[in-house]
Scaffold this active site. Structure first.
Site, short mmCIF file in Angstrom:
data_model
loop_
_atom_site.label_atom_id
_atom_site.label_comp_id
_atom_site.label_asym_id
_atom_site.label_seq_id
_atom_site.Cartn_x
_atom_site.Cartn_y
_atom_site.Cartn_z
N ASN A 147 -13.84 -2.48 32.09
CA ASN A 147 -12.83 -1.69 31.39
C ASN A 147 -11.45 -1.74 32.02
O ASN A 147 -10.50 -1.15 31.49
CB ASN A 147 -13.28 -0.22 31.30
N SER A 191 -16.07 9.03 25.60
CA SER A 191 -16.21 9.10 27.07
C SER A 191 -15.36 8.06 27.79
O SER A 191 -15.00 8.26 28.95
CB SER A 191 -17.68 8.95 27.47
N VAL A 204 -21.33 2.72 25.55
CA VAL A 204 -21.65 3.54 26.73
C VAL A 204 -21.74 5.00 26.30
O VAL A 204 -20.76 5.60 25.88
CB VAL A 204 -20.57 3.38 27.82
N HIS A 214 -16.02 -0.56 23.42
CA HIS A 214 -16.38 -0.15 24.78
C HIS A 214 -16.79 1.32 24.85
O HIS A 214 -17.58 1.69 25.72
CB HIS A 214 -15.21 -0.44 25.73
N ARG A 235 -10.91 -3.13 20.62
CA ARG A 235 -11.83 -3.34 21.73
C ARG A 235 -12.22 -2.02 22.39
O ARG A 235 -13.37 -1.83 22.83
CB ARG A 235 -11.17 -4.28 22.75
#
Length: 331
Positions: A100, A83, A77, A73, A69
């Site tokens: 998050n 990042s 982004v 994520h 996961r």
């Protein structure tokens, strides 16, 4: 004769220009990424990552799904640039964005990075560590193996608001999901495939499904797209004020990467609203129904393809970005 030679020279010059133009638009595996990028600079990198992931999952068998996961994520982004791992003193980083806050496994990434750094200082990026860890976690969960393209470099920026606005929500309808995936260069098939991969393992939390269970349209009702028996079962576990309880997203199979997710979705037993949404588009619905039979399923192969495709989103290569020494901070 001179005119003929000139015409021939011009012809070949034009051909060269055409070839150069075509080559500049030819796909290059995401701006220079390739399988085996570290074969010469850190030949043991992938073996080190695999061993570290195996050790981590022996210590905590539930950590595989969160590691997978985390890569999702990160890529949604600012692209796959690591990042999501950065930390800011003011807490305005991606880690602290609401979507998050339930991420975990950052210490595993730290340990993997440290092990790779010991072998090859300054060679392997944190963003590539995330990509390799995600693959090895899936394999450890009895899922497919795929060749991971590497060669990413790490970004220097993290922004809490970008995480809020770019990450798909489990509350999204099919129109929003298709739009968000399309904005990242992912199509409807990728949406169905990656939803299956992300939700066939691991757990989801009650707060994200309470609206489906208790007040879907503001009249104290449940989501009509949710099987009534399954809804009743979920209500026994998730009370209206529950903010912490975690439930299996793929009951009975949440520790194994398999096709069972698609059967559940087809039976209107998808955990999230976004899972149920896959039945509201002809293409995603068709994919769901085709994967129900494991003997004829293409899911494992498709997942590797979609993961490679997702791993190309917004990557930094060449001299862009940096190779962090510590994944939590810029150099």
């Amino acid at each position: 004769m001179d005119a003929l030679k000139m015409n021939i020279s011009c012809f070949f010059f034009i051909q060269v220009l055409v070839l150069l133009c075509l080559s500049s638009f030819a796909p290059t595996n995401a701006q220079g990424l390739k399988v085996g990028f570290y074969d010469k600079t850190c030949s043991k990198a992938e073996a080190i990552v695999k061993k570290s992931v195996t050790d981590a999952m022996k210590n905590d068998p539930t950590i595989g799904a969160p590691l997978l996961r985390m890569f999702f994520h990160d890529c949604f982004v600012r692209g796959c640039d690591g990042s999501v791992l950065l930390e800011l003193k003011n807490k305005k980083d991606e880690k602290n964005a609401p979507p998050n806050l339930s991420l975990r496994g950052f210490e595993v990434i730290d340990n993997v990075k440290a092990a790779v750094e010991k072998e090859c200082p300054g060679a392997v990026s944190c963003s590539d560590v995330l990509a390799l860890v995600a693959r090895d976690a899936v394999v450890a969960l009895d899922g497919p193996f795929w060749g991971v393209e590497t060669g990413r470099r790490d970004g220097r920026v993290t922004n809490i608001n970008e995480a809020r606005s770019n990450l798909p929500s489990p509350l999204n309808n099919i129109t929003s999901l298709i739009s968000q995936f399309d904005s990242k260069g992912l199509d409807k098939k990728d949406l169905a495939v990656l939803s299956g991969g992300g939700h066939t393992v691991g757990q989801g939390h009650c707060p994200l499904i309470l609206n489906r269970l208790y007040n879907f349209t503001g009249k104290g009702d449940s989501d009509p797209d949710l099987d009534t028996e399954y809804a009743a079962t979920l209500r026994k576990r998730c009370k209206p004020t529950d903010t912490t309880t975690a439930l299996e997203m793929d009951p009975g199979s949440f520790k194994t990467f398999d096709e069972s997710y698609f059967k559940l979705v087809s039976q209107r037993r998808g955990f999230f609203q976004s899972d149920a949404a896959l039945l509201n588009n002809q293409e995603t619905k068709s994919y769901v129904l085709k994967q129900m039979n494991s003997k004829g399923s293409t899911f494992f192969k498709d997942f590797g393809v979609s993961m490679v495709k997702m791993g190309r989103i917004g990557v930094l290569t060449g001299k862009a970005g940096e190779v962090r020494k510590n994944c939590r901070m810029v150099n």
